[in-house]
Design an enzyme around this catalytic site. Structure first.
Site, PDB file in Angstrom:
ATOM      1  N   GLY A 192       1.333  59.784  -2.206  1.00 59.18           N
ATOM      2  CA  GLY A 192       1.851  59.345  -3.506  1.00 59.18           C
ATOM      3  C   GLY A 192       2.363  57.909  -3.482  1.00 59.18           C
ATOM      4  O   GLY A 192       2.247  57.186  -4.486  1.00 59.18           O
ATOM      5  N   GLN A 195      -4.975  57.298   0.788  1.00 58.70           N
ATOM      6  CA  GLN A 195      -4.850  58.698   1.205  1.00 58.70           C
ATOM      7  C   GLN A 195      -3.789  58.834   2.298  1.00 58.70           C
ATOM      8  O   GLN A 195      -3.009  59.785   2.297  1.00 58.70           O
ATOM      9  CB  GLN A 195      -6.218  59.194   1.707  1.00 58.70           C
ATOM     10  CG  GLN A 195      -6.389  60.700   1.658  1.00 58.70           C
ATOM     11  CD  GLN A 195      -6.356  61.240   0.231  1.00 58.70           C
ATOM     12  OE1 GLN A 195      -6.602  60.515  -0.730  1.00 58.70           O
ATOM     13  NE2 GLN A 195      -6.016  62.508   0.093  1.00 58.70           N
ATOM     14  N   GLU A 233     -20.876  37.898  -6.853  1.00 58.93           N
ATOM     15  CA  GLU A 233     -21.803  37.222  -5.922  1.00 58.93           C
ATOM     16  C   GLU A 233     -22.981  38.132  -5.536  1.00 58.93           C
ATOM     17  O   GLU A 233     -23.487  38.102  -4.421  1.00 58.93           O
ATOM     18  CB  GLU A 233     -21.062  36.678  -4.694  1.00 58.93           C
ATOM     19  CG  GLU A 233     -20.028  35.626  -5.110  1.00 58.93           C
ATOM     20  CD  GLU A 233     -19.826  34.515  -4.138  1.00 58.93           C
ATOM     21  OE1 GLU A 233     -20.758  34.210  -3.369  1.00 58.93           O
ATOM     22  OE2 GLU A 233     -18.736  33.924  -4.158  1.00 58.93           O
ATOM     23  N   ILE A 237     -16.048  33.932 -14.834  1.00 59.77           N
ATOM     24  CA  ILE A 237     -16.105  32.736 -13.992  1.00 59.77           C
ATOM     25  C   ILE A 237     -14.777  32.541 -13.242  1.00 59.77           C
ATOM     26  O   ILE A 237     -13.747  32.206 -13.846  1.00 59.77           O
ATOM     27  CB  ILE A 237     -16.451  31.487 -14.837  1.00 59.77           C
ATOM     28  CG1 ILE A 237     -17.738  31.721 -15.654  1.00 59.77           C
ATOM     29  CG2 ILE A 237     -16.556  30.250 -13.944  1.00 59.77           C
ATOM     30  CD1 ILE A 237     -18.978  32.076 -14.839  1.00 59.77           C
ATOM     31  N   THR A 238     -14.842  32.741 -11.938  1.00 61.03           N
ATOM     32  CA  THR A 238     -13.671  32.576 -11.075  1.00 61.03           C
ATOM     33  C   THR A 238     -13.197  31.122 -11.136  1.00 61.03           C
ATOM     34  O   THR A 238     -14.030  30.205 -11.088  1.00 61.03           O
ATOM     35  CB  THR A 238     -14.051  32.941  -9.625  1.00 61.03           C
ATOM     36  OG1 THR A 238     -14.551  34.268  -9.621  1.00 61.03           O
ATOM     37  CG2 THR A 238     -12.854  32.829  -8.688  1.00 61.03           C
ATOM     38  N   GLU A 265     -23.815  35.017 -17.337  1.00 61.34           N
ATOM     39  CA  GLU A 265     -23.651  34.959 -18.800  1.00 61.34           C
ATOM     40  C   GLU A 265     -23.455  36.371 -19.344  1.00 61.34           C
ATOM     41  O   GLU A 265     -23.782  37.342 -18.655  1.00 61.34           O
ATOM     42  CB  GLU A 265     -24.902  34.318 -19.425  1.00 61.34           C
ATOM     43  CG  GLU A 265     -25.131  32.917 -18.905  1.00 61.34           C
ATOM     44  CD  GLU A 265     -26.300  32.222 -19.586  1.00 61.34           C
ATOM     45  OE1 GLU A 265     -27.063  32.894 -20.310  1.00 61.34           O
ATOM     46  OE2 GLU A 265     -26.434  31.005 -19.389  1.00 61.34           O
ATOM     47  N   THR A 321     -24.405  42.191  -6.927  1.00 64.05           N
ATOM     48  CA  THR A 321     -23.956  43.583  -6.766  1.00 64.05           C
ATOM     49  C   THR A 321     -24.545  44.190  -5.488  1.00 64.05           C
ATOM     50  O   THR A 321     -25.508  43.656  -4.913  1.00 64.05           O
ATOM     51  CB  THR A 321     -24.452  44.438  -7.946  1.00 64.05           C
ATOM     52  OG1 THR A 321     -25.884  44.385  -7.958  1.00 64.05           O
ATOM     53  CG2 THR A 321     -23.912  43.939  -9.292  1.00 64.05           C
TER      54      THR A 321
END
Ligand code: CAA
Length: 398
Positions: free
Chosen positions: A355, A351, A378, A157-158, A127, A380
């Site tokens: 570029g 890297q 899901e 929400i996926t 939420e 941290t």
């Protein structure tokens, strides 16, 4: 790197790899630019059996063990994190808890459609004010005769705008509290993890709204949404599990979900390695391919070591589940390591590309943008560390 995989494992992995090479990778950049994966992919995922893995055939599932599931999640993650997310969430966070906690009627009503890709699920826990502290979520469910009325807001929400079925966690108050419990204890129980119930909410219900969240750093093709529940009425028969059991359902569901995210991270690392090795061998600088330079080889080796270690951590979780052993801490370990390693791998890949890694004609910039969410959703990285720390010490540090 492979340990001995059975022929069945090799076959399912080859099926997924072929699908990803043909139907995902060629479109991934366009979907990212358009901020939408082609929705037709949901049915294709169902037809291939990927939305029904580990689900018994009697409900239309394609069965199989958890290692097969991880191999498919890895391949999908190699192709596009958003496509892997469709399956991880609909199958892992909705169909699986339905199978584990649903009544026969609930299972028959939803699982065959979900595994076929005729319906999609989303998982409504987070939420605006409660992310890591899921146990204190605020969405309310109030009993009204034979129904419950839900109101509140869910975020990030996926599958949110695509879903037909939302598994919504809402506050109902705790069950079976002793009548003589002190007022502050009753309040704490009602407002904490024990006061949460899981509901099966059809997204066509009046008062249910899903609004797509645009402008994400990565994962742009994913249908990520804010859900608003404005007095949404569902019958009591739509409670999943018992009243007051919702938090445990959410947590046990996420234990397996974290394995699936970690498997997707392994696939993303594989994509970073494949792209970087290929580029290093064909990009000339100072008169020879950059693969000849030790500092470039160091970056390739760093990706490769993380990839091998991550894959083993994921396979360990699958093995523990198959053997009926506790796996939650192993799942947190795999999720923590693999998501952080995926960010490192994508950063190294950029890297190597120099570029060219910074423009989206090459895939590695997208890998980094997509990888970044993996340390967030899901649970941290910080939550995974606290869960591992709690398992080691027995001390709750949140
Ligand atoms: N399985 C079963 N039960 C569990 C459990 C588990 N893994 N973890 C906890 N429980 C039970 C406990 O045993 C306890 O039960 P009792 O009340 O009977 O004692 C109850 O649940 C409360 O547990 P805690 O005391 O651990 O609760 P807490 O509030 O301290 O939880 C937390 C803290 C572990 C950090 C938890 O809130 C958490 O995991 N937060 C992260 C949330 C998260 O991962 N969100 C991701 C959102 S979903 C998503 O991203 C999907 C998407 O769309 C991509």
């Amino acid at each position: 790197m492979d340990l001995s995989l059975t022929e069945e494992h090799q076959a399912i992995r080859a099926l997924a790899a072929d699908f990803v090479d043909r139907d995902v990778i060629p479109h991934a950049t366009a979907w990212d630019r358009a901020e939408s994966v082609d929705r037709g992919i949901v049915k294709r995922l169902g037809d291939l059996g990927f939305l029904g893995m580990t689900i018994p055939e009697e409900y239309g599932g394609s069965a199989g063990d958890h290692l097969s599931y991880c191999l498919v999640m890895e391949e999908l993650g190699r192709g596009d994190t958003a496509v892997r997310g469709i399956v991880s969430v609909s199958l892992g966070l909705v169909t699986k808890p339905l199978l584990a906690y649903g009544t026969e009627e609930q299972k028959r009503a939803w699982i065959p459609k979900l595994v076929a890709g005729d319906a999609l699920g989303c998982f409504g826990l987070t939420e605006p004010g409660n992310g890591s502290d899921a146990g204190h979520l605020k969405t309310k469910a109030v009993r009204d005769g034979d129904d419950w009325i839900l109101s509140g807001t869910k975020i990030f929400i996926t599958n949110g705008t695509w879903a037909d079925l939302a598994l919504i966690f809402a506050r109902t108050g705790a069950k079976n509290l002793p009548e003589d419990a002190p007022e502050n204890e009753t309040q704490a129980q009602n407002n904490g993890p024990r006061g949460i119930t899981a509901f099966l909410v059809p997204t066509t219900s009046p008062g249910f709204q899903a609004r797509e969240i645009k402008g994400k750093l990565g994962l742009r093709g994913q249908a990520t949404a804010e859900l608003v529940l404005d007095d949404v009425r569902v019958p009591a028969a739509n409670v999943l599990g018992d009243v007051g059991q919702g938090f445990k359902i959410a947590m046990s569901t996420l234990d397996k979900g974290r394995m699936s995210v970690a498997a997707g991270c392994v696939g993303l690392m594989q994509a970073c390695l494949d792209a970087s090795v290929g580029y290093a061998k064909q990009r000339d600088q100072f008169g020879k391919p950059i693969a000849h330079y030790q500092l470039v080889q160091e970056m390739l080796a760093d990706i490769s070591v993380d990839l091998d270690a991550g894959r083993m951590l994921v396979w360990r979780v699958a093995d523990l589940i198959e053997r009926g052993q506790p796996y939650a801490t192993a799942a947190s370990t795999a999720k923590l390591f693999c998501s952080e390693a995926a960010v490192r791998a994508a950063n190294n890949a950029i890297q190597v590309f120099g570029g060219y890694g910074y423009i989206d004609e090459y895939p590695v910039g997208k890998y980094l943008r997509d990888a970044r969410v993996l340390t967030l959703y899901e649970g941290t990285s910080q939550i995974q560390k606290l869960l591992i720390g709690r398992a080691l010490t027995g001390v709750n540090a949140f």
